[in-house]
Scaffold this motif. Sequence first.
Motif, PDB file in Angstrom:
ATOM      1  N   LEU A 201       1.166  -1.345  -0.158  1.00  0.00           N
ATOM      2  CA  LEU A 201       0.151  -0.286  -0.366  1.00  0.00           C
ATOM      3  C   LEU A 201       0.837   0.996  -0.429  1.00  0.00           C
ATOM      4  O   LEU A 201       2.260   0.986   0.478  1.00  0.00           O
ATOM      5  CB  LEU A 201      -1.173   0.079   1.773  1.00  0.00           C
ATOM      6  CG  LEU A 201      -0.035  -0.090   2.881  1.00  0.00           C
ATOM      7  CD1 LEU A 201       0.013   1.018   3.250  1.00  0.00           C
ATOM      8  CD2 LEU A 201      -1.261  -0.852   3.351  1.00  0.00           C
ATOM      9  N   SER A 202       0.347   2.191  -0.572  1.00  0.00           N
ATOM     10  CA  SER A 202       1.246   4.120  -0.588  1.00  0.00           C
ATOM     11  C   SER A 202       1.559   4.074   0.798  1.00  0.00           C
ATOM     12  O   SER A 202       1.221   3.653   2.205  1.00  0.00           O
ATOM     13  CB  SER A 202      -0.033   5.020  -1.264  1.00  0.00           C
ATOM     14  OG  SER A 202      -0.032   4.195  -2.298  1.00  0.00           O
ATOM     15  N   SER A 289      -9.719  -5.263   1.146  1.00  0.00           N
ATOM     16  CA  SER A 289      -9.813  -4.592   0.528  1.00  0.00           C
ATOM     17  C   SER A 289     -11.490  -3.491   1.877  1.00  0.00           C
ATOM     18  O   SER A 289     -11.317  -1.762   1.851  1.00  0.00           O
ATOM     19  CB  SER A 289     -11.342  -4.914  -0.419  1.00  0.00           C
ATOM     20  OG  SER A 289     -10.573  -5.885  -1.759  1.00  0.00           O
ATOM     21  N   SER A 292      -9.117  -0.908   3.277  1.00  0.00           N
ATOM     22  CA  SER A 292      -8.193   0.228   2.499  1.00  0.00           C
ATOM     23  C   SER A 292      -9.592   1.209   1.961  1.00  0.00           C
ATOM     24  O   SER A 292      -8.909   2.425   2.395  1.00  0.00           O
ATOM     25  CB  SER A 292      -8.003  -0.481   0.932  1.00  0.00           C
ATOM     26  OG  SER A 292      -7.190  -0.979   1.596  1.00  0.00           O
ATOM     27  N   GLY A 296      -8.188   4.543   2.998  1.00  0.00           N
ATOM     28  CA  GLY A 296      -7.831   5.564   2.452  1.00  0.00           C
ATOM     29  C   GLY A 296      -6.377   5.126   2.123  1.00  0.00           C
ATOM     30  O   GLY A 296      -6.322   6.147   0.824  1.00  0.00           O
ATOM     31  N   LEU A 297      -6.024   4.608   2.196  1.00  0.00           N
ATOM     32  CA  LEU A 297      -4.379   4.677   1.468  1.00  0.00           C
ATOM     33  C   LEU A 297      -4.131   3.934   0.421  1.00  0.00           C
ATOM     34  O   LEU A 297      -4.876   2.960   0.107  1.00  0.00           O
ATOM     35  CB  LEU A 297      -3.076   4.196   1.785  1.00  0.00           C
ATOM     36  CG  LEU A 297      -2.958   4.778   3.981  1.00  0.00           C
ATOM     37  CD1 LEU A 297      -2.151   4.075   4.619  1.00  0.00           C
ATOM     38  CD2 LEU A 297      -2.126   6.065   3.709  1.00  0.00           C
ATOM     39  N   GLY A 298      -3.908   4.371  -0.901  1.00  0.00           N
ATOM     40  CA  GLY A 298      -3.789   3.724  -1.948  1.00  0.00           C
ATOM     41  C   GLY A 298      -3.407   2.849  -2.632  1.00  0.00           C
ATOM     42  O   GLY A 298      -2.024   2.153  -1.479  1.00  0.00           O
ATOM     43  N   ASP A 299      -2.766   2.301  -3.606  1.00  0.00           N
ATOM     44  CA  ASP A 299      -1.637   1.596  -4.291  1.00  0.00           C
ATOM     45  C   ASP A 299      -0.507   2.010  -3.701  1.00  0.00           C
ATOM     46  O   ASP A 299       0.076   3.053  -4.540  1.00  0.00           O
ATOM     47  CB  ASP A 299      -2.198   1.103  -5.786  1.00  0.00           C
ATOM     48  CG  ASP A 299      -3.432   0.407  -5.400  1.00  0.00           C
ATOM     49  OD1 ASP A 299      -4.133  -0.326  -4.589  1.00  0.00           O
ATOM     50  OD2 ASP A 299      -4.427   0.230  -6.936  1.00  0.00           O
ATOM     51  N   VAL A 448       1.353   8.847  -1.403  1.00  0.00           N
ATOM     52  CA  VAL A 448      -0.012   9.975  -0.487  1.00  0.00           C
ATOM     53  C   VAL A 448       0.129  11.026  -0.731  1.00  0.00           C
ATOM     54  O   VAL A 448       1.549  11.463  -0.301  1.00  0.00           O
ATOM     55  CB  VAL A 448      -0.205   9.552   1.019  1.00  0.00           C
ATOM     56  CG1 VAL A 448      -0.539   9.464   1.568  1.00  0.00           C
ATOM     57  CG2 VAL A 448       0.276   7.565   1.199  1.00  0.00           C
TER      58      VAL A 448
END
Length: 590
Positions: A201-202, A289, A292, A296-299, A448
């Motif tokens: 995760l980012s 999922s 996340s 709210g941390l993205g790829d 991020v």
Amino acid sequence: MSEQLIEDGHDQRPDGRKPDAATIRLRATTRTLREHLDALPTVFHFDGPGDQFLAESALPFARWRYACADSLLGSGMGGTVGGALARSLFDDGLRWQWIGQAPAERRSALLGTMLEERNRIFGYLEEHEASCPNLARWFVPLSDVTDLTGGSLSWLSAPSLPDEQELLDLFLASSPAASPSAVSGGRPEDFLAAARGMLALSGLRGAVTILGHAGHGNLLGLQSSVAADGVPGHDLRADHEALFMHVAAVGVTVTLLGVCAAVPECWPEEVDQAEYLTTTMRLTQEVVSAASAVHGLGDPKPAPAASAKVRTRGRQPQLRPEVIVPPGSLLPDIADASPVIAAVKEYDAFLNSCYISPWAHGDPKLAGVLAYAGAHSTFATVMATYDQHAAVTTVFAARMLLEEAARFTWLAEEQKDDEAYVQRSTRYFDEFRARKKKTIALFSSNGVSLKAAEQLLHLPDSVVEGPQAIAKGRKPLPPIDELLLAMGESFPEPGWLPVAYSLLSQVTHSTPTGLAHMARYVDGTLRAHDISPEMLALALDVACLGSARLIGLSSLLLTRGDDTAKQYALGLEERALAVHNTARLVHWLD
């Protein structure tokens, strides 16, 4: 505690808060994964080599901590202890991913690391002039199970595990071989390669830093419990709960996969491995999922082209002969922590006999509120878990209380004048301002946005934050050993507290020595969810000492030193000392 939470369901928890739909979904997924993991039978080989037994012990210990973290969600106490458990599971996942990639050459590093940990503990005793007459029990709490004495050639020639930072660097420099959903029916090694993607995760370095703050019980870690609708020190923020459980779920799953690869003989014959692991990956992905969607941390960004190198470290030359335990010096498992528990109950009764409202004397400082409320919350976690299935949680909570109590004692120490106190206070708060700034930078430099990174560490609008500027040329806080020595000055052997901290750390860092203390072999039966009486006595001892100091000092700060708070603080210290005098007859420190 855990049974009550199961009955209450995902949206009715003792904290009285009403979680939103995303958090309810997250808790449902974490519970489903927990139940799936708990259903797998455990197989041990008592007549095998030490590294085989230690590897087989890793999964029960990991899923035990995951279950404890899940039980703390919405429990109305110990929120940041869940962060400590999650961080340990993350480190486990990195370790077992590394071992599982080449088990034939890497599994023996468990033995080398166990000798190094013994060496380090003995070094603390020497350096701090502390004594421990039953050191053999601390080194070998399990006998007649496998050879854990350390004297064979396989031990002395074994390498050591890489440290946590090396393993994190290696992880971040690698890329997943396939998406988790693309692997089914394969070997554990195939699942292990794919599982890497679930933890990608980012801003992972920033996320690990937040977990570290919680694990060390410090001011920033306690801020994970400052939510708009919760009780400070007790209830987790939703985004931090999601971050903790994301990491914990993947950590326990990767540990499972690494153990399967490292000791295939421990798999129960009656369970279809491919089917079970496929289900595990699916359930873990559901946790990821759901988490996340909350944090709210993205790829992540693509992995760098250059790969980090992690080498197995060879044996250190300064190994002390005392790390090898002669078979004749092994002591039987006959210690009894019951008298310690009785003294702890008396301490707890006095602790709960007085409540100080943080707002009764005007607007309080956040640090004072968190020290007071956080210590109450963490000690309540100890009392709720020490004699339950979740007893391992007590060790994590005790270490957190001891560490923050040492820092707070240093902060509140009497100074020669007001200016000296201001300088010490500035130094204390600058430490956490700098840590917060570094954490945001780690997020924003790893995929991020700055706004999202700041939001993850932003406190509710109801909290008035103090100055955020950091003094030029700031001095960091003294090392934890120095702080613990200062806290222990009144004891006959002040150095016992750094040794105690090191022994508790064996559990929180999942070392091979820590694994051995998380089971007992009684009447021919291995009880894999039962901690040694020595470790339990030590955890209860320092939990009382740490909470007494934190609650006593913060009560004085919040009340501006009124007489009731003074008498309460003295009473806490007196009863904590009574616990220590009883506990030292079990753990034999000081």
